[in-house]
Design an enzyme around this catalytic site. Sequence first.
Site, PDB file in Angstrom:
ATOM      1  N   ASP A 201       3.452 -12.126   3.991  1.00 25.31           N
ATOM      2  CA  ASP A 201       3.051 -13.246   4.848  1.00 25.31           C
ATOM      3  C   ASP A 201       1.999 -12.750   5.833  1.00 25.31           C
ATOM      4  O   ASP A 201       1.409 -11.682   5.641  1.00 25.31           O
ATOM      5  CB  ASP A 201       4.270 -13.836   5.572  1.00 25.31           C
ATOM      6  CG  ASP A 201       5.012 -12.806   6.413  1.00 25.31           C
ATOM      7  OD1 ASP A 201       4.448 -11.720   6.691  1.00 25.31           O
ATOM      8  OD2 ASP A 201       6.167 -13.073   6.801  1.00 25.31           O
TER       9      ASP A 201
ATOM     10  N   PRO B 199      -9.831   5.597   3.218  1.00 26.67           N
ATOM     11  CA  PRO B 199      -9.785   5.737   4.683  1.00 26.67           C
ATOM     12  C   PRO B 199      -8.419   6.203   5.174  1.00 26.67           C
ATOM     13  O   PRO B 199      -7.397   5.624   4.815  1.00 26.67           O
ATOM     14  CB  PRO B 199     -10.111   4.328   5.187  1.00 26.67           C
ATOM     15  CG  PRO B 199      -9.826   3.419   4.040  1.00 26.67           C
ATOM     16  CD  PRO B 199     -10.062   4.216   2.796  1.00 26.67           C
TER      17      PRO B 199
ATOM     18  N   HIS C 259      -0.549  -4.586   4.492  1.00 27.12           N
ATOM     19  CA  HIS C 259       0.440  -3.872   5.314  1.00 27.12           C
ATOM     20  C   HIS C 259       1.497  -4.811   5.896  1.00 27.12           C
ATOM     21  O   HIS C 259       2.312  -4.382   6.704  1.00 27.12           O
ATOM     22  CB  HIS C 259      -0.272  -3.112   6.443  1.00 27.12           C
ATOM     23  CG  HIS C 259      -0.943  -1.853   5.968  1.00 27.12           C
ATOM     24  ND1 HIS C 259      -1.603  -0.993   6.813  1.00 27.12           N
ATOM     25  CD2 HIS C 259      -1.047  -1.305   4.715  1.00 27.12           C
ATOM     26  CE1 HIS C 259      -2.085   0.024   6.114  1.00 27.12           C
ATOM     27  NE2 HIS C 259      -1.774  -0.152   4.840  1.00 27.12           N
TER      28      HIS C 259
ATOM     29  N   ASP D  34     -10.393   2.463 -12.442  1.00 27.68           N
ATOM     30  CA  ASP D  34     -10.455   3.070 -13.769  1.00 27.68           C
ATOM     31  C   ASP D  34      -9.183   3.810 -14.172  1.00 27.68           C
ATOM     32  O   ASP D  34      -9.170   4.549 -15.158  1.00 27.68           O
ATOM     33  CB  ASP D  34     -11.639   4.046 -13.842  1.00 27.68           C
ATOM     34  CG  ASP D  34     -11.540   5.177 -12.817  1.00 27.68           C
ATOM     35  OD1 ASP D  34     -10.522   5.242 -12.092  1.00 27.68           O
ATOM     36  OD2 ASP D  34     -12.481   5.990 -12.737  1.00 27.68           O
TER      37      ASP D  34
ATOM     38  N   ARG E  88      -0.428  -0.607  -3.496  1.00 26.16           N
ATOM     39  CA  ARG E  88      -1.203   0.485  -2.916  1.00 26.16           C
ATOM     40  C   ARG E  88      -1.823   1.368  -3.998  1.00 26.16           C
ATOM     41  O   ARG E  88      -2.936   1.888  -3.832  1.00 26.16           O
ATOM     42  CB  ARG E  88      -0.292   1.315  -2.012  1.00 26.16           C
ATOM     43  CG  ARG E  88      -1.003   2.400  -1.216  1.00 26.16           C
ATOM     44  CD  ARG E  88      -0.114   2.875  -0.079  1.00 26.16           C
ATOM     45  NE  ARG E  88      -0.711   3.969   0.656  1.00 26.16           N
ATOM     46  CZ  ARG E  88      -0.271   5.222   0.646  1.00 26.16           C
ATOM     47  NH1 ARG E  88       0.802   5.532  -0.086  1.00 26.16           N
ATOM     48  NH2 ARG E  88      -0.858   6.160   1.351  1.00 26.16           N
TER      49      ARG E  88
ATOM     50  N   SER F 146      -7.834   6.305 -12.823  1.00 33.27           N
ATOM     51  CA  SER F 146      -7.907   7.758 -12.637  1.00 33.27           C
ATOM     52  C   SER F 146      -6.772   8.294 -11.766  1.00 33.27           C
ATOM     53  O   SER F 146      -6.351   9.445 -11.921  1.00 33.27           O
ATOM     54  CB  SER F 146      -9.256   8.162 -12.032  1.00 33.27           C
ATOM     55  OG  SER F 146      -9.469   7.546 -10.769  1.00 33.27           O
TER      56      SER F 146
ATOM     57  N   ASN G 271      -2.937  10.868  -0.901  1.00 34.20           N
ATOM     58  CA  ASN G 271      -1.961  10.527  -1.950  1.00 34.20           C
ATOM     59  C   ASN G 271      -0.731  11.424  -1.989  1.00 34.20           C
ATOM     60  O   ASN G 271       0.366  10.966  -2.344  1.00 34.20           O
ATOM     61  CB  ASN G 271      -2.648  10.584  -3.318  1.00 34.20           C
ATOM     62  CG  ASN G 271      -3.763   9.567  -3.468  1.00 34.20           C
ATOM     63  OD1 ASN G 271      -3.749   8.530  -2.809  1.00 34.20           O
ATOM     64  ND2 ASN G 271      -4.735   9.869  -4.305  1.00 34.20           N
TER      65      ASN G 271
ATOM     66  N   ASP H 140       5.289  -3.682   8.903  1.00 32.12           N
ATOM     67  CA  ASP H 140       5.457  -4.987   9.547  1.00 32.12           C
ATOM     68  C   ASP H 140       6.904  -5.071  10.016  1.00 32.12           C
ATOM     69  O   ASP H 140       7.819  -5.204   9.211  1.00 32.12           O
ATOM     70  CB  ASP H 140       5.134  -6.093   8.541  1.00 32.12           C
ATOM     71  CG  ASP H 140       5.487  -7.502   9.037  1.00 32.12           C
ATOM     72  OD1 ASP H 140       5.907  -7.634  10.201  1.00 32.12           O
ATOM     73  OD2 ASP H 140       5.325  -8.440   8.245  1.00 32.12           O
TER      74      ASP H 140
ATOM     75  N   THR I  67       8.836  -8.905   9.042  1.00 34.07           N
ATOM     76  CA  THR I  67       9.240  -9.271   7.673  1.00 34.07           C
ATOM     77  C   THR I  67       8.700  -8.227   6.696  1.00 34.07           C
ATOM     78  O   THR I  67       7.757  -8.497   5.957  1.00 34.07           O
ATOM     79  CB  THR I  67       8.706 -10.670   7.301  1.00 34.07           C
ATOM     80  OG1 THR I  67       7.273 -10.704   7.540  1.00 34.07           O
ATOM     81  CG2 THR I  67       9.369 -11.756   8.124  1.00 34.07           C
TER      82      THR I  67
ATOM     83  N   HIS J 151      -5.735   2.540  -4.053  1.00 38.35           N
ATOM     84  CA  HIS J 151      -6.141   3.949  -4.074  1.00 38.35           C
ATOM     85  C   HIS J 151      -6.859   4.316  -5.373  1.00 38.35           C
ATOM     86  O   HIS J 151      -7.617   5.293  -5.393  1.00 38.35           O
ATOM     87  CB  HIS J 151      -4.920   4.846  -3.848  1.00 38.35           C
ATOM     88  CG  HIS J 151      -4.517   4.941  -2.409  1.00 38.35           C
ATOM     89  ND1 HIS J 151      -4.261   6.132  -1.778  1.00 38.35           N
ATOM     90  CD2 HIS J 151      -4.346   3.978  -1.463  1.00 38.35           C
ATOM     91  CE1 HIS J 151      -3.935   5.915  -0.515  1.00 38.35           C
ATOM     92  NE2 HIS J 151      -3.975   4.604  -0.307  1.00 38.35           N
ATOM     93  N   ASP J 152      -6.631   3.557  -6.421  1.00 43.25           N
ATOM     94  CA  ASP J 152      -7.372   3.774  -7.660  1.00 43.25           C
ATOM     95  C   ASP J 152      -8.798   3.262  -7.522  1.00 43.25           C
ATOM     96  O   ASP J 152      -9.757   3.982  -7.793  1.00 43.25           O
ATOM     97  CB  ASP J 152      -6.678   3.075  -8.837  1.00 43.25           C
ATOM     98  CG  ASP J 152      -7.388   3.339 -10.156  1.00 43.25           C
ATOM     99  OD1 ASP J 152      -7.747   4.508 -10.409  1.00 43.25           O
ATOM    100  OD2 ASP J 152      -7.589   2.395 -10.939  1.00 43.25           O
TER     101      ASP J 152
END
Length: 320
Positions: free
Chosen positions: A248, A163, A193, A74, A62, A76, A94, A240, A243, A66-67
């Site tokens: 998967d 988003p 996810h 980069d 993640r 950041s 974040n 999930d 699992t 998000h970067d």
Amino acid sequence: MASSSFHAPTLVSILVLLLGNSRAQLTPDFYEDSCPDLLNIVQAQVEIAVQNEKRMGASLLRLFFHDCFVNGCDGSILLDDTPTLIGEKNAAPNANSVRGFEVIDVIKAAVEEACPGVVSCADILAITAKDSVVQLGGPDWEVKLGRRDAMTASQAAANSSIPPPTSNLDQLISKYAAQGLSAQDMVALSGAHTIGQARCTTFRNHIYQETNIDSFFANTRKPNCPGTPGQGDNNLAPLDIQTPTLFDNSYFVNLVAMKGLLHSDQELFNGGSTDAIVQNYSQNPDAFIQDFITAMIKMGDINPLTGSDGEIRTNCRLVN
């Protein structure tokens, strides 16, 4: 004489153009000579981190997402706030959510010991994301490298570009399109996810107020996520339910059964334009895996800093 004066700038321009394109080209063997053991170093540290805590694999994956969604891949997101820089860690998507920074610190220290001043934090994030997927049973792929690190960050861009879990399908498609990613890329990347967990505050409204959710599934989530905002906001639930620590295609099976934990998850299978993609991935895990790899590589190509742009940070949290 007139002829030579006409052609010289043209040739220079062509050379500059070719060199610029060459510099901007990411390649899997970028550190082959300058840091030949890089991939092994990162893999070893990711393996330790994920063995210590399975959830960390999803958190590291993640971080890369998000970067890349904020002004490109980069590094950041790794920058701490300073008196002169407002970082992205406290942006709405974040704060109290994105994690794994200490693991990146450990990896960076190990890489610096072997190859000081050579490997960017941005590239470490890219490799770490892939290794995290592998550690949780997912696919392997060649990571394109050669990114450099940003010397600034943008909390405003983090707030606007990533988003939120309240997004509807049109909003999701639009946010991804702004990054050059297609609706299919978006669905494939959402398949991340299949691992990890979410906080109660991100799915409370979906399990209490919305109807596009299996009622039994919603009820199983309620004891750990009280309906009153402020109560149990940081309690966790697996994205999930089948699992949660295995990479998967169960995430898509869940969506078809109306068991998406987040509002934005279930939007992918809710009578809209992406239903067929979700249905295909739920029945064809190989198709999901291939499209996920393609989308991850494509996401890793979002606006990298290359050549002499940016820098190679010594400490991922601070500009040199």
